[in-house]
Design an enzyme around this catalytic site. Structure first.
Site, PDB file in Angstrom:
ATOM      1  N   ARG A  15       0.841  -1.201   0.000  1.00 24.68           N
ATOM      2  CA  ARG A  15       0.000   0.000   0.000  1.00 24.68           C
ATOM      3  C   ARG A  15       0.868   1.240   0.000  1.00 24.68           C
ATOM      4  NH1 ARG A  15       1.407   3.424   4.563  1.00 24.68           N
ATOM      5  NH2 ARG A  15       0.876   2.423   6.535  1.00 24.68           N
ATOM      6  N   GLU A  55      -7.345   7.589   6.921  1.00 19.05           N
ATOM      7  CA  GLU A  55      -6.297   8.407   7.558  1.00 19.05           C
ATOM      8  C   GLU A  55      -5.650   9.359   6.547  1.00 19.05           C
ATOM      9  OE1 GLU A  55      -3.512   6.333  10.037  1.00 19.05           O
ATOM     10  OE2 GLU A  55      -2.022   7.928   9.881  1.00 19.05           O
ATOM     11  N   ARG A  78      -5.464   5.718   0.254  1.00 15.67           N
ATOM     12  CA  ARG A  78      -4.602   4.580   0.548  1.00 15.67           C
ATOM     13  C   ARG A  78      -4.799   3.653  -0.633  1.00 15.67           C
ATOM     14  NH1 ARG A  78      -2.647   3.661   5.998  1.00 15.67           N
ATOM     15  NH2 ARG A  78      -1.978   5.736   6.623  1.00 15.67           N
ATOM     16  N   CYS A 120       0.397  12.243   8.973  1.00 20.29           N
ATOM     17  CA  CYS A 120       1.223  11.599  10.004  1.00 20.29           C
ATOM     18  C   CYS A 120       2.660  11.527   9.517  1.00 20.29           C
ATOM     19  CB  CYS A 120       0.699  10.193  10.302  1.00 20.29           C
ATOM     20  SG  CYS A 120       1.654   9.362  11.573  1.00 20.29           S
ATOM     21  N   THR A 159       5.058   9.767  10.212  1.00 23.93           N
ATOM     22  CA  THR A 159       5.614   8.414  10.026  1.00 23.93           C
ATOM     23  C   THR A 159       5.370   7.916   8.604  1.00 23.93           C
ATOM     24  OG1 THR A 159       3.636   7.177  10.712  1.00 23.93           O
ATOM     25  CG2 THR A 159       5.152   7.858  12.451  1.00 23.93           C
ATOM     26  N   ARG A 182       3.929   0.613   2.680  1.00 24.84           N
ATOM     27  CA  ARG A 182       4.085  -0.583   3.498  1.00 24.84           C
ATOM     28  C   ARG A 182       3.897  -1.761   2.548  1.00 24.84           C
ATOM     29  NH1 ARG A 182       1.845  -4.375   6.881  1.00 24.84           N
ATOM     30  NH2 ARG A 182       3.180  -4.689   8.683  1.00 24.84           N
ATOM     31  N   ARG A 226       5.596  -8.782  12.466  1.00 26.43           N
ATOM     32  CA  ARG A 226       4.528  -8.717  13.455  1.00 26.43           C
ATOM     33  C   ARG A 226       3.528  -9.824  13.186  1.00 26.43           C
ATOM     34  NH1 ARG A 226       1.619  -3.004  11.531  1.00 26.43           N
ATOM     35  NH2 ARG A 226      -0.013  -3.946  10.313  1.00 26.43           N
ATOM     36  N   GLU A 267      -0.833  -4.784  14.528  1.00 32.61           N
ATOM     37  CA  GLU A 267       0.465  -4.314  14.988  1.00 32.61           C
ATOM     38  C   GLU A 267       1.052  -5.063  16.191  1.00 32.61           C
ATOM     39  OE1 GLU A 267       0.513  -0.258  14.340  1.00 32.61           O
ATOM     40  OE2 GLU A 267       2.612  -0.009  14.883  1.00 32.61           O
TER      41      GLU A 267
HETATM   42  C1  CIR Z   1       1.304   7.822  17.772  1.00 27.81           C
HETATM   43  O1  CIR Z   1       1.977   8.834  17.832  1.00 27.81           O
HETATM   44  O2  CIR Z   1       1.539   6.818  18.428  1.00 27.81           O
HETATM   45  C2  CIR Z   1       0.133   7.811  16.818  1.00 27.81           C
HETATM   46  N1  CIR Z   1      -0.085   9.138  16.357  1.00 27.81           N
HETATM   47  C3  CIR Z   1       0.344   6.849  15.661  1.00 27.81           C
HETATM   48  C4  CIR Z   1       1.628   7.053  14.907  1.00 27.81           C
HETATM   49  C5  CIR Z   1       1.733   6.172  13.679  1.00 27.81           C
HETATM   50  N2  CIR Z   1       1.916   4.789  13.933  1.00 27.81           N
HETATM   51  C6  CIR Z   1       3.089   4.235  14.289  1.00 27.81           C
HETATM   52  O3  CIR Z   1       4.100   4.877  14.460  1.00 27.81           O
HETATM   53  N3  CIR Z   1       3.085   2.921  14.396  1.00 27.81           N
END
Ligand code: CIR
Length: 357
Positions: free
Chosen positions: A126, A225, A229, A271, A273, A280, A308, A313
């Site tokens: 994705r 989100e 996606r 986000c 990240t 992914r 995982r 997760e």
């Molecule tokens: C956090 O800060 O934990 C959430 N906003 C999710 C961040 C994204 N997920 C991740 O790092 N596994």
């Protein structure tokens, strides 16, 4: 507006809760009082403030990261905070290096690792994408959200051949359709408390929906989100075929709509990240022996892969699924999509060598 003014007033004071010892987020690490004071009154041209960026991590003290960007400009205006968090999460990448995208499937060296189907059950890749010219999902207005949906659906409905399919809006969905999407594991749920506090769940479920092709190998989540996606998946181990289908779809959507992008940050996402490739790439693979190897974690780290359980997760696989792991690329920013897929491929290849030995 009165409520918003009260929130903004309250947020001119440093969020003392972050000082609690149990808080371990990157937000806590980099939001010093100095950084807070230098940013607390800044605004993007769309009106997003520091509050919008940090509320999720302030409300959810167990955040790992704790920040979201409401719009593209947040990454500049609040860069004093975001840059450090991005470079920490995506280390060793430095923003000045510039991120390069590559969605040419010919460049992945991925001969089938398990043509007999003894180990690899399924493959899924994705990417997260957002359209240029709009806020990111935490900052979308109702009009924009609906506009994004209609533009994206227009393009999806124009796709032909193996990508042709149908869009299912979440609003007003009938029970039979809903159940079918649940059974296919396609339906996404309303965002969690982290996304809620970031503002991503606003107006739920309006403007959200799912597109899939007739073979159920190509899927797009709209306004979850991220605005998009884009997902390619199939049973078995043909990583090259899954990536190639993804590239065709992503390149076509990009050509027609254009994705939000910055040279330093790659493809933009709310986000941090998910910046860069937003990718992914994963397989579900049965590796009961390799996963018990004393150096399993070390090998995963060395090959830049993450292991995982297959049910999310923090899950551990049991029963029929014992020994089945979800193995994915770990790096996302500072390397191309081709390299992300190659990371996953190389890591799985190594794990299968160990499993067979
Ligand atoms: C956090 O800060 O934990 C959430 N906003 C999710 C961040 C994204 N997920 C991740 O790092 N596994």
């Amino acid at each position: 507006e009165i409520e918003r003014a009260a929130i903004e007033e309250a947020h001119l004071k440093f969020p003392e809760d972050l000082k609690k010892p149990e808080v371990k987020s990157l937000l806590k690490k980099y939001l010093t009082e100095d950084v807070f004071n230098s940013l607390k009154e800044k605004k993007t041209s769309r009106g997003a403030g520091l509050y919008d960026c940090i509320n999720s991590g302030v409300v959810n003290l167990d955040s790992g990261t704790g920040v979201y960007a409401a719009d593209e400009e947040c990454y500049e205006v609040f860069g004093e905070l975001f840059d450090k968090i991005i470079e920490d999460y995506h280390a060793p990448y430095k923003l000045e290096e510039n991120h390069k995208s590559d969605m040419d499937p010919e460049k992945v060296d991925a001969p089938n690792l398990d043509a007999e189907g003894a180990f690899i059950r399924s493959t899924r890749i994705r990417v997260a994408r957002n359209l240029k010219g709009y806020a990111l999902t935490p900052g979308l207005t109702r009009k924009e959200r609906v506009d994004v949906e209609s533009k994206v659906v227009g393009v999806l409905n124009s796709l032909t051949g193996d990508l042709a399919g149908k869009y299912y809006p979440l609003s007003g969905m009938d029970e039979a359709t809903r159940q079918q999407l649940v059974d296919d594991h396609f339906l996404f749920k309303k965002g969690d408390r982290f996304l809620e506090a970031a503002g991503v769940n606003k107006m739920w479920p309006e403007g959200r929906g799912i597109f899939h092709n007739n073979d159920k190998t190509f899927l797009v989540w709209v306004n979850e989100e991220d605005q998009l996606r884009i997902i390619s998946m199939e049973m078995g181990s043909d990583i090259g075929s899954v990536f190639s289908r993804l590239c065709r779809a992503v390149n076509e959507i990009d050509k027609q709509l254009g994705f939000a992008h910055k040279e330093t940050h790659g493809y933009l996402s709310g986000c941090p990240t998910n910046l860069g490739t937003g990718m992914r790439a994963s397989v579900h693979v049965k590796i009961p022996k390799a996963s018990e190897h004393p150096d399993f974690q070390k090998i995963c780290d060395e090959f830049h892969i993450q292991a995982r359980g297959i049910h999310g997760e923090h899950s551990v696989s049991t029963g029929e699924d014992a020994g089945v792991f979800d193995i994915s690329n770990k790096r996302r920013l500072g390397l191309s999509e081709v390299q992300c897929v190659q990371d996953m491929y190389n890591g799985v290849k190594k794990l299968l060598e160990i499993e067979k030995a």
